[in-house]
Structures are given as C-alpha cells and as structure tokens.
Scaffold this motif. Sequence first.
Motif, PDB file in Angstrom:
ATOM      1  N   LEU A  66       0.850  -1.194   0.000  1.00  0.00           N
ATOM      2  CA  LEU A  66       0.000   0.000   0.000  1.00  0.00           C
ATOM      3  C   LEU A  66       0.879   1.235   0.000  1.00  0.00           C
ATOM      4  O   LEU A  66       1.817   1.329   0.790  1.00  0.00           O
ATOM      5  CB  LEU A  66      -0.913   0.015   1.225  1.00  0.00           C
ATOM      6  N   LEU A  67       0.590   2.174  -0.902  1.00  0.00           N
ATOM      7  CA  LEU A  67       1.392   3.388  -1.023  1.00  0.00           C
ATOM      8  C   LEU A  67       0.545   4.630  -0.793  1.00  0.00           C
ATOM      9  O   LEU A  67      -0.595   4.711  -1.263  1.00  0.00           O
ATOM     10  CB  LEU A  67       1.992   3.517  -2.434  1.00  0.00           C
ATOM     11  N   LYS A  68       1.128   5.611  -0.126  1.00  0.00           N
ATOM     12  CA  LYS A  68       0.493   6.923  -0.040  1.00  0.00           C
ATOM     13  C   LYS A  68       0.356   7.497  -1.441  1.00  0.00           C
ATOM     14  O   LYS A  68       1.200   7.266  -2.306  1.00  0.00           O
ATOM     15  CB  LYS A  68       1.336   7.862   0.812  1.00  0.00           C
ATOM     16  N   SER A  69      -0.683   8.291  -1.648  1.00  0.00           N
ATOM     17  CA  SER A  69      -0.922   8.838  -2.990  1.00  0.00           C
ATOM     18  C   SER A  69       0.238   9.702  -3.463  1.00  0.00           C
ATOM     19  O   SER A  69       0.581   9.698  -4.652  1.00  0.00           O
ATOM     20  CB  SER A  69      -2.228   9.637  -3.019  1.00  0.00           C
ATOM     21  N   GLU A  70       0.898  10.451  -2.543  1.00  0.00           N
ATOM     22  CA  GLU A  70       2.007  11.296  -2.978  1.00  0.00           C
ATOM     23  C   GLU A  70       3.204  10.477  -3.443  1.00  0.00           C
ATOM     24  O   GLU A  70       3.995  10.915  -4.285  1.00  0.00           O
ATOM     25  CB  GLU A  70       2.425  12.282  -1.873  1.00  0.00           C
ATOM     26  N   MET A  71       3.343   9.243  -2.913  1.00  0.00           N
ATOM     27  CA  MET A  71       4.439   8.378  -3.343  1.00  0.00           C
ATOM     28  C   MET A  71       4.143   7.769  -4.716  1.00  0.00           C
ATOM     29  O   MET A  71       5.024   7.671  -5.567  1.00  0.00           O
ATOM     30  CB  MET A  71       4.689   7.279  -2.310  1.00  0.00           C
ATOM     31  N   MET A  72       2.896   7.387  -4.921  1.00  0.00           N
ATOM     32  CA  MET A  72       2.516   6.874  -6.241  1.00  0.00           C
ATOM     33  C   MET A  72       2.654   7.977  -7.287  1.00  0.00           C
ATOM     34  O   MET A  72       3.120   7.735  -8.409  1.00  0.00           O
ATOM     35  CB  MET A  72       1.082   6.343  -6.204  1.00  0.00           C
ATOM     36  N   LYS A  73       2.286   9.195  -6.910  1.00  0.00           N
ATOM     37  CA  LYS A  73       2.433  10.328  -7.827  1.00  0.00           C
ATOM     38  C   LYS A  73       3.909  10.601  -8.085  1.00  0.00           C
ATOM     39  O   LYS A  73       4.311  10.903  -9.213  1.00  0.00           O
ATOM     40  CB  LYS A  73       1.766  11.570  -7.237  1.00  0.00           C
ATOM     41  N   GLY A  74       4.722  10.489  -7.036  1.00  0.00           N
ATOM     42  CA  GLY A  74       6.154  10.708  -7.192  1.00  0.00           C
ATOM     43  C   GLY A  74       6.790   9.738  -8.169  1.00  0.00           C
ATOM     44  O   GLY A  74       7.731  10.090  -8.884  1.00  0.00           O
ATOM     45  N   MET A  75       6.269   8.530  -8.230  1.00  0.00           N
ATOM     46  CA  MET A  75       6.795   7.536  -9.169  1.00  0.00           C
ATOM     47  C   MET A  75       6.225   7.709 -10.577  1.00  0.00           C
ATOM     48  O   MET A  75       6.649   7.032 -11.514  1.00  0.00           O
ATOM     49  CB  MET A  75       6.495   6.128  -8.651  1.00  0.00           C
ATOM     50  N   GLY A  76       5.250   8.613 -10.728  1.00  0.00           N
ATOM     51  CA  GLY A  76       4.731   8.931 -12.063  1.00  0.00           C
ATOM     52  C   GLY A  76       3.689   7.969 -12.583  1.00  0.00           C
ATOM     53  O   GLY A  76       3.552   7.791 -13.793  1.00  0.00           O
ATOM     54  N   TYR A  77       2.882   7.379 -11.669  1.00  0.00           N
ATOM     55  CA  TYR A  77       1.924   6.361 -12.097  1.00  0.00           C
ATOM     56  C   TYR A  77       0.466   6.778 -11.991  1.00  0.00           C
ATOM     57  O   TYR A  77      -0.423   5.970 -12.263  1.00  0.00           O
ATOM     58  CB  TYR A  77       2.141   5.071 -11.294  1.00  0.00           C
ATOM     59  N   ILE A  78       0.189   8.020 -11.591  1.00  0.00           N
ATOM     60  CA  ILE A  78      -1.222   8.445 -11.500  1.00  0.00           C
ATOM     61  C   ILE A  78      -1.408   9.838 -12.103  1.00  0.00           C
ATOM     62  O   ILE A  78      -2.271  10.597 -11.695  1.00  0.00           O
ATOM     63  CB  ILE A  78      -1.736   8.414 -10.049  1.00  0.00           C
ATOM     64  N   ASP A  79      -0.591  10.168 -13.096  1.00  0.00           N
ATOM     65  CA  ASP A  79      -0.663  11.502 -13.696  1.00  0.00           C
ATOM     66  C   ASP A  79      -1.887  11.678 -14.580  1.00  0.00           C
ATOM     67  O   ASP A  79      -2.454  12.768 -14.656  1.00  0.00           O
ATOM     68  CB  ASP A  79       0.589  11.775 -14.528  1.00  0.00           C
ATOM     69  N   THR A  80      -2.288  10.639 -15.257  1.00  0.00           N
ATOM     70  CA  THR A  80      -3.383  10.748 -16.223  1.00  0.00           C
ATOM     71  C   THR A  80      -4.574   9.893 -15.791  1.00  0.00           C
ATOM     72  O   THR A  80      -4.460   9.001 -14.946  1.00  0.00           O
ATOM     73  CB  THR A  80      -2.937  10.286 -17.622  1.00  0.00           C
ATOM     74  N   LYS A  81      -5.706  10.160 -16.415  1.00  0.00           N
ATOM     75  CA  LYS A  81      -6.924   9.381 -16.149  1.00  0.00           C
ATOM     76  C   LYS A  81      -6.683   7.911 -16.475  1.00  0.00           C
ATOM     77  O   LYS A  81      -7.105   7.022 -15.738  1.00  0.00           O
ATOM     78  CB  LYS A  81      -8.067   9.945 -16.994  1.00  0.00           C
ATOM     79  N   GLU A  82      -5.964   7.662 -17.568  1.00  0.00           N
ATOM     80  CA  GLU A  82      -5.681   6.281 -17.971  1.00  0.00           C
ATOM     81  C   GLU A  82      -4.814   5.578 -16.934  1.00  0.00           C
ATOM     82  O   GLU A  82      -5.016   4.397 -16.633  1.00  0.00           O
ATOM     83  CB  GLU A  82      -4.988   6.262 -19.338  1.00  0.00           C
ATOM     84  N   ASP A  83      -3.829   6.317 -16.386  1.00  0.00           N
ATOM     85  CA  ASP A  83      -2.990   5.754 -15.331  1.00  0.00           C
ATOM     86  C   ASP A  83      -3.828   5.372 -14.113  1.00  0.00           C
ATOM     87  O   ASP A  83      -3.686   4.274 -13.558  1.00  0.00           O
ATOM     88  CB  ASP A  83      -1.922   6.767 -14.882  1.00  0.00           C
ATOM     89  N   ARG A  84      -4.678   6.274 -13.696  1.00  0.00           N
ATOM     90  CA  ARG A  84      -5.467   6.050 -12.478  1.00  0.00           C
ATOM     91  C   ARG A  84      -6.457   4.906 -12.633  1.00  0.00           C
ATOM     92  O   ARG A  84      -6.788   4.216 -11.660  1.00  0.00           O
ATOM     93  CB  ARG A  84      -6.182   7.344 -12.060  1.00  0.00           C
ATOM     94  N   GLU A  85      -6.936   4.702 -13.854  1.00  0.00           N
ATOM     95  CA  GLU A  85      -7.876   3.604 -14.092  1.00  0.00           C
ATOM     96  C   GLU A  85      -7.235   2.238 -13.889  1.00  0.00           C
ATOM     97  O   GLU A  85      -7.944   1.239 -13.701  1.00  0.00           O
ATOM     98  CB  GLU A  85      -8.451   3.707 -15.515  1.00  0.00           C
ATOM     99  N   GLU A  86      -5.912   2.190 -13.931  1.00  0.00           N
ATOM    100  CA  GLU A  86      -5.195   0.921 -13.723  1.00  0.00           C
ATOM    101  C   GLU A  86      -5.011   0.596 -12.240  1.00  0.00           C
ATOM    102  O   GLU A  86      -4.627  -0.520 -11.893  1.00  0.00           O
ATOM    103  CB  GLU A  86      -3.813   0.991 -14.391  1.00  0.00           C
ATOM    104  N   ARG A  87      -5.247   1.558 -11.375  1.00  0.00           N
ATOM    105  CA  ARG A  87      -4.900   1.413  -9.956  1.00  0.00           C
ATOM    106  C   ARG A  87      -6.113   1.081  -9.090  1.00  0.00           C
ATOM    107  O   ARG A  87      -7.223   1.550  -9.341  1.00  0.00           O
ATOM    108  CB  ARG A  87      -4.269   2.707  -9.423  1.00  0.00           C
ATOM    109  N   TYR A  88      -5.853   0.312  -8.062  1.00  0.00           N
ATOM    110  CA  TYR A  88      -6.829   0.122  -6.993  1.00  0.00           C
ATOM    111  C   TYR A  88      -6.571   1.189  -5.935  1.00  0.00           C
ATOM    112  O   TYR A  88      -5.456   1.295  -5.423  1.00  0.00           O
ATOM    113  CB  TYR A  88      -6.698  -1.262  -6.373  1.00  0.00           C
ATOM    114  N   PHE A  89      -7.587   1.973  -5.615  1.00  0.00           N
ATOM    115  CA  PHE A  89      -7.432   3.108  -4.705  1.00  0.00           C
ATOM    116  C   PHE A  89      -8.363   2.982  -3.516  1.00  0.00           C
ATOM    117  O   PHE A  89      -9.563   2.759  -3.682  1.00  0.00           O
ATOM    118  CB  PHE A  89      -7.714   4.412  -5.459  1.00  0.00           C
ATOM    119  N   LEU A  90      -7.802   3.091  -2.307  1.00  0.00           N
ATOM    120  CA  LEU A  90      -8.581   3.077  -1.081  1.00  0.00           C
ATOM    121  C   LEU A  90      -8.803   4.523  -0.659  1.00  0.00           C
ATOM    122  O   LEU A  90      -7.953   5.131  -0.004  1.00  0.00           O
ATOM    123  CB  LEU A  90      -7.855   2.307   0.024  1.00  0.00           C
ATOM    124  N   GLU A  91      -9.925   5.082  -1.087  1.00  0.00           N
ATOM    125  CA  GLU A  91     -10.173   6.515  -0.915  1.00  0.00           C
ATOM    126  C   GLU A  91     -10.173   6.935   0.553  1.00  0.00           C
ATOM    127  O   GLU A  91      -9.639   7.983   0.914  1.00  0.00           O
ATOM    128  CB  GLU A  91     -11.497   6.893  -1.577  1.00  0.00           C
TER     129      GLU A  91
END
Length: 413
Positions: free
Chosen positions: A189-214
């Motif tokens: 499990l990663l904090k959102s800022e860490m996932m963003k830091g790795m460059g994996y949630i920049d776009t809508k398409e990127d985010r659609e690939e991820r499981y997110f615990l809001e």
Amino acid sequence: MIDIKFLRDNPKIVKESLKNRSVDLDINKLLKLDEKKRAMIKIVESLRSQRNEISAQKGKPTHLKKAKEIKKELKDREEELETIEKEFNSIFMLIPNILLKDVPVGKSEEDNKVIRKWGKPKKFNFEIKDHLELGKALDLIDIERAVKISGSRFGILKNQAVLLELALIQFAFDVFLKEGFSLVVPPTLLKSEMMKGMGYIDTKEDREERYFLEKDDLYLAGTGEQMIGPMHEGETFLSKDLPKRYVAFSSCFREEAGSYGKDTKGIFRVHQFDKIEMFSFAKPEDSEKEHLYLLSLQEKLMQGLEIPYRVVHLCGGDTCRASASTFDIESWIPSQNKFRETHSTSNCTDFQARRLKIKYKDGDKTNFVHTLNATAFAIGRTLIATLENYQQKDGSILIPKALKKYLSFNHIK
C-alpha cells in the motif's frame, strides 16, 4: 517530472519526444505560462519585501496607509500567481520522460524492434495443452473457485504450483545475493504522494489501472518498483554508495482497465499476481550501462530456465510515461505459438528522482540520481511459460534443471 531548465533550453527536443510518443501537449503555451509565472514571482517577492520594510517602521499613518495598499495588491498578485501555477502544472506534470536517442520511432507494439533471440522453440510430437488445461489436469490452478471468491481475473495456485513459485523466488534471490543486491519485502500500500512521485497516477488512464482506497488515501501497488523508489524519498546518497540495488518480492494489483476480452483464459492477465522486481539508483553517467546490466540479469534468469525468448526495444509510442527507454523480454508460449511479454526493464533517468527529491553528493556537487527497474520474475507468466514449455507427452511437467535443487520432485504428475 522533467527538468524545467531543460525544457526552456531545449523545447525542440521535448516536442520531438512528445511526437515520438504520440502525445499532444501545447509546449509553446507552457513556455509562455512559465514566463508569466517567473515575472509574477518577481512582483510578489518585491511586494513582500516592501511589506516587510514598512512593518519594520511602525507608527506613521503614511506607513499604515501604504501597508494596507501593499497588502491588498500582494493578495491580488498571489492569487494571480496561484492561478498561473495551477494552469502551468496542469500541463507540465503531463509531460512524460524525454525519450533517449536510440528509442525506436513508432506508435504501438507493432513498431517495437526485436534486438535478439535466444533458444529455439521446442517442436512437440504430440498435441500440446495450454497452461490452464495442464493446471486443471494436474490440480495446479483453480480458476472456478477463485471466481467464486473474488470474481473474474483471479486464480488460485495449488500443490506443486505453489512449490514451483517458491522455487522461482529462491532461484532468483540466490542470483541476486551473489550480485550484491539488497533483498526487500515491502508494503503493498502506497500513499498517494508516493505513487504520484513515481509517475503512475498523472493521467486518467494511469489512475484507471490502480486500486485506490479513498478512505485511507492509499493505492495498492501495481508493480514492485512503485514501493522501492519511495524508500529513499528526500534522501541524498554518497557517490561511493551508487549504484544502490534492491530486489523485492511483493504481490501486485491491477485493474486491467482497457483489457476487456484480452487474455481472459487462465492466469496470464489477472488482477493480483506475485512479482520479483529489481530496482537501482545510479549516477546519471552510469544509467545506460546499468540498464543493460539489469537486462543481462533478466536474460541470465531466463537462460537458467532454458525458456526461449526474444529481447525487444520498445518504440516511443509503447514506452510508459516515466521511462526514457524500455526493453521487454518476450517468452515463447507454445499454446499461443508466439512470444509474449514476461519481463520489462526501464531507465527512468531523473524523472522519478526529481519528484521524490532523491539526490547524490559527489564532492561539493549535488545532483539527482537516475532510477531503473526490471522484472526478475512475474510469477504467473513465468509459471505459464514453464508449464507449457516443459510439458511431456504423458501429461506431466518436467522441472527445469535450475529449479530441481529447490524441490523434492523432478516431475509434476
């Protein structure tokens, strides 16, 4: 993210990289916003300086009047700056990494370049089975009960398949221990800022690939490197300590958005899978050499299993956003009569390190490190390749020589 100074000095290179990726961004607009932002920063800093000077001269009515005027203007200018910065960042953060010069030009996987092949696909003198047929017959894979528990695109490994996974892990870790890698089992499990830091949630398409615990603002990791890069967030290496290499075992989770109807049979494309991943922090001048080193270790593992494969250099249009250059290893899958991706290795240069503020110190100079990642084994796909390539006429599976010392059996019957 890329270096803003590089963009200012080399807009043509950035535009060419975007073109080769088939990414449409208005770089000219971005540069104009950058000029506006820098001009507004100067105005805001000047107003703050004036405010501080007047604050030091208390008591005079003229000063109080002037202070009110400056306060209002400063507030207005700060709001303008915030608006400009938001517009600037909305474009700037969408710029993918700058492709290296040797990346093939192309729009899709059809344009990827085959670099070399190893091994020859076996010619079977009997009717072969795919991994799911083998898994059912030998009680190794159970899809029906996985669907009952979790839904589609899940699988259960059973019996000798579990032991085979453990053997693959031990085989890989023995190789990496000899190579001096640090072994890691990280959180998934990663904090959102860490996932963003790795460059994996920049776009809508990127985010659609991820499981997110809001509720918790946490992402389930989709691949091993997402957890390793952030381990050194905000840290500075000493030059002598680079390259710093890790190998991690973890479970990974992907929505597989956009893959409807693709590879629905068996465990090739699933929502949850185990993976062994290499990760390296390197000096910029060493990263291309380090990339080839990681690729050589991937090939060493596959040659150890004696599974035919080919190495492919991905074209710009098929290279992920964070990567400047990516090689895939595609393994031979007999039931499909073709090579399929089982490994990937990427040089992300300083794209992730800039976001995560990971640097190294060499004498008096400090610079961003380069980050690289490489699949050691995606367990599910490696099991598929192993089961299918080592199937025998009597329906059994022969164990690869490299794994026999980790197991108490030579065949799965």
